[in-house]
Design an enzyme around this catalytic site. Structure first.
Site, PDB file in Angstrom:
ATOM      1  N   MET A   1       0.844  -1.189   0.000  1.00 17.79           N
ATOM      2  CA  MET A   1       0.000   0.000   0.000  1.00 17.79           C
ATOM      3  C   MET A   1       0.872   1.229   0.000  1.00 17.79           C
ATOM      4  SD  MET A   1      -1.568   0.711   3.839  1.00 17.79           S
ATOM      5  CE  MET A   1      -2.337   2.221   3.198  1.00 17.79           C
TER       6      MET A   1
ATOM      7  N   ASP B   1      -0.166   5.709  -0.991  1.00 16.22           N
ATOM      8  CA  ASP B   1      -0.940   6.894  -0.644  1.00 16.22           C
ATOM      9  C   ASP B   1      -2.382   6.600  -0.228  1.00 16.22           C
ATOM     10  OD1 ASP B   1       1.331   7.613  -2.001  1.00 16.22           O
ATOM     11  OD2 ASP B   1       0.327   8.827  -3.513  1.00 16.22           O
TER      12      ASP B   1
ATOM     13  N   TRP C   1       5.509  -1.890  -5.442  1.00 14.04           N
ATOM     14  CA  TRP C   1       4.630  -0.995  -6.204  1.00 14.04           C
ATOM     15  C   TRP C   1       4.467  -1.565  -7.603  1.00 14.04           C
ATOM     16  CZ3 TRP C   1       4.352   1.657 -10.692  1.00 14.04           C
ATOM     17  CH2 TRP C   1       3.443   2.720 -10.772  1.00 14.04           C
TER      18      TRP C   1
END
Length: 797
Positions: A61, A63, A87
């Site tokens: 995870m 933003d 990511w």
């Protein structure tokens, strides 16, 4: 979340590769399995997992996105790769909370492959006034804004359970240069919605747009600033609580901000750039890309912020504990303060208080020991001779400790951040979690967010107030243990029964279809609500279990049994059985109508009960699920819900896809064509229903069908923008008209011999002739996605 951001994150992940679980390949979703719940079971007890800091159940995870309050729940969305610890292939994760403390992981909100565009950072709003005109039913439209190089809108018409993409994914605001991270908020004086978006057209800055309807946006101005990079947030706060002196705050991803004036179109700063938190404010650090919640019911401005460096074996990244923001005048002017929201009190226990103690290098004060806790200590700096003093966290008997929160009198710093004493005193408030540390000085005048991998062993949980180079008076200290915030909600077991739920035998885990139970004998999963008479319903799917079903009044259970029967039983007695073929991995719908001793059981939305019996042994009790001798999935447990309204006789039978009953109709999930066929045939008739293509392509009425659906007529609404009447091998007629995904439309078919008419919302749009199939079964159809159906009615032609 741009190139520089991704390169930094990639570098951090490469450096940490030796301590991280290998990432699984990222994956896009499909409309047929939306919304996805890809998470394995967890107790949220892995090493360094925050017990009161939010982290995703599994995966990566970053933003926080789209944070808002809606009808009793805070909704938190976030950038997310649910398929690995790096990511990649951004989704929007989703969690809800009634109190900003106890979070429940929900299925994925936005999925690549299902929703258009780059699903990067943004935010969400609730359209309570229906300015979009999208409202369709009881829920207010919820809009989330995402995308890169322009903003894309996705919307929900069912309370954030599912989302559709608006306008095929067209960009509604496109600043010059590279742009991303739209933030939308209401500006009351101008009575318009405002969007602020980061862009680098001509250098870093913020572009401002306005809208009256949240769908059509007009560019208004640009605030150019070299310091301003990514993830803007903007909100208004009173200065020192004075409602007559309110200022706007504009922040970026690093937590830098300015205060100023905003007239609805143009922002004018009044202060120099400041920093709201003194943690490592970059995409590999401890404080980055914060966002505030919209619509807090208490009128607060509450913020959560990504902590990139936090990680564990199955999760990567978490959020700071929610903090209330305020503007306060200090010796250096007006600045932001951050303080933990007071709902933290719900986790407190084991309070210890001390006052008026002298702390020296040889006489530290050790008030308590714990793994996760909160401590607030007030020190008298004015009378202190110590050069340094503070708190040692997770101290051990050998004098070592994991971290010290120190005030340096000469440097006038707390944990390295500038902080002058107030009235000669220094107050430090510290939140200690398993892998997270937050420090607040002098009522939030200083905030420092950090990531610390604390040793949680029993011998490493000490707390000490200490001093170096002299003494200091500890004016007061309060210590509170903080319990775990996890495990109080139901992620996937949909229904209308409030929790808590509890297992009574067997193992129960969350899966996409509801609650999966596994037991060697009988296992139960029961709700705390006590009820008696009423209509109980549930979806049941046998995997390798012998039987599974719906429990009510604590002791009665109606189940489907792989031996080929539906059974109503209580401990010590099989009350009644009904013989019928039962297949594994097919969803069955059970409905029980309990009225005193009379107990009726209906199968698959049939209009006639398959069991009608009497037993007055138990009058009230809890409702829930049951599994026997193996594994099964039970979902959509409801009491007194509207159910599937139809006068078409069942039982209904699926031909392709998965068909469930969420309490207000039936729902299909299908990769291609999927049919739900009734037990009723007809030749000339009027056949109608409310149909809703939730996500994907089409929702439809099927009629004059064979039992295997190889022959049929189908009238559908198709999100490509048509109403279509078709049969296998031929499109009989097509009527072009906008079909908005997520919106319910009413379809009517009037069949008289070979004449077939189709009405949309009461207006005839197709009048055709086809004599291929003179009679057959009535049913429903979904194609390439998820669709829902309600109010299915059959009448004369």
């Amino acid at each position: 979340m741009g190139t520089r951001y991704r390169r930094l994150v990639a570098a951090v992940l490469l450096a940490l590769a030796a301590v991280m679980m290998p990432a699984h390949p990222a994956a896009a979703g499909t409309p047929a399995d939306y919304p996805e719940f890809p998470y394995p079971a967890t107790s949220y007890d892995e090493a360094f997992r925050g017990q009161f800091h939010f982290s995703s159940r599994a995966g990566w995870m970053n933003d926080p996105n789209g944070s808002f309050w809606y009808r009793g729940q805070y909704h938190l969305f976030y950038q997310h790769n649910p398929h690995g610890l790096a990511w990649d292939t951004m989704h929007w994760g989703h969690a809800t909370s009634p109190d900003l403390v106890h979070w429940t992981q929900k299925p994925i909100a936005l999925e690549p492959g299902v929703h258009a565009g780059d699903l990067w950072s943004g935010n969400g709003v609730v359209d309570t006034a229906n300015v979009t005109g999208l409202k369709n039913g009881a829920d207010d439209p919820i809009l989330v804004f995402s995308g890169t190089n322009g903003a894309t809108i996705h919307y929900s018409l069912d309370g954030a359970r599912t989302f559709q993409t608006y306008g095929g994914g067209r960009k509604v605001a496109v600043p010059a240069g590279t742009s991303r991270d739209p933030k939308v908020f209401w500006h009351e004086p101008s009575r318009r919605w405002v969007m602020v978006m980061w862009s680098d057209g001509g250098g870093n800055g913020a572009d401002f747009y306005t809208s009256a309807d949240l769908l059509n946006w007009t560019w208004r101005s640009r605030y150019a600033a070299g310091w301003f990079f990514e993830c803007p947030d903007m909100f208004q706060l009173p200065v020192d609580g004075n409602a007559a002196d309110r200022r706007w705050v504009l922040t970026d991803a690093s937590g830098e901000y300015v205060t100023g004036d905003f007239d609805g179109t143009t922002f004018l700063p009044r202060t120099a750039v400041r920093r709201m938190d003194h943690g490592a404010n970059d995409a590999g650090g401890t404080f980055y890309a914060g966002q505030t919640f919209l619509g807090d019911p208490r009128g607060r401005v509450v913020q959560t912020v990504w902590q990139p460096a936090a990680r564990g074996s199955v999760w990567s990244g978490n959020l700071t504990f929610p903090a209330e923001l305020a503007l306060r005048t200090g010796t250096d002017g007006v600045s932001l303060t951050r303080t933990p929201v007071d709902e933290l009190a719900s986790l407190r226990s084991g309070t210890v208080t001390l006052s008026d103690r002298t702390v020296t290098p040889t006489t530290p004060v050790s008030p308590a020991a714990a793994d996760t806790y909160e401590v607030t200590a007030v020190f008298d700096a004015a009378s202190a001779t110590a050069t340094r003093f503070g708190l040692r966290l997770h101290a051990r008997a050998d004098g070592t400790y994991d971290r010290a929160v120190t005030y340096d009198r000469a440097a006038r710093t707390l944990y390295g951040a500038p902080l002058a004493p107030e009235n000669g005193r220094v107050t430090m408030r510290v939140l200690v979690d398993r892998g997270q540390l937050e420090v607040f000085g002098n009522g939030g005048a200083v905030s420092i967010s950090d990531v610390v991998r604390f040793d949680s062993a029993a011998g490493s949980q000490g707390l000490q107030a200490y001093a170096e180079g002299g003494s200091v008076r500890l004016v007061s200290l309060r210590f509170d243990r903080l319990g775990s915030a996890w495990g109080t909600g139901e992620p996937t077991l949909a229904g209308n029964l409030a929790g808590p739920w509890a297992a009574a035998g067997g193992t129960w885990t969350d899966v996409a279809g509801g609650k999966q139970g596994t037991a060697t004998g009988d296992g139960f999963y029961l709700n705390s609500t006590v009820a008696g008479d009423g209509t109980y319903e549930a979806d049941v799917r046998l995997r390798d279990a012998v039987a599974a079903g719906l429990t009510f009044r604590d002791r009665y259970t109606a189940n489907v049994d792989a031996a080929g029967l539906v059974k109503l039983w209580r401990p010590g007695r099989d009350i009644a059985t009904y013989a019928t073929p039962i297949a594994r991995d097919r969803t069955y719908h059970l409905r029980v109508v309990a009225a005193g001793p009379r107990l009726r059981v209906y199968l698959d939305h049939g209009t006639t009960p398959v069991i009608d019996a009497e037993d007055g042994t138990y009058a009230t009790g809890r409702a829930g699920a049951n599994v026997f001798a193996g594994t099964a999935v039970i979902g959509n447990i409801t009491l007194g819900a509207p159910g599937f309204a139809t006068n078409v006789a069942g039982p209904w039978r699926p031909v392709g896809g998965t068909w469930t009953a969420p309490g207000d109709g039936v729902r299909a999930q299908a990769a291609g064509d999927a049919f739900y066929l009734s037990g009723t045939t007809g030749t000339d008739f009027t056949y109608e229903a409310d149909v809703r293509p939730v996500i994907g392509v089409a929702a439809a009425l099927t009629f004059r069908a064979t039992a295997d659906a190889s022959q049929h007529y189908t009238a559908n609404v198709d999100t490509s923008g048509v109403v279509k009447l078709w049969r296998p091998g031929r499109d009989i007629a097509v009527y072009p008209t906008p079909i908005v995904p997520g919106r319910t439309r009413h379809l009517t078919v009037i069949a008289t011999g070979s004449r077939l008419r189709v009405l949309l919302d009461g207006t005839q749009v197709i009048d055709a002739v086809d004599a291929t199939y003179p009679t057959g079964l009535f049913g429903l159809n979904a194609y390439a996605g998820t669709a829902s159906f309600q109010n299915v009615r059959l009448g004369p032609a």
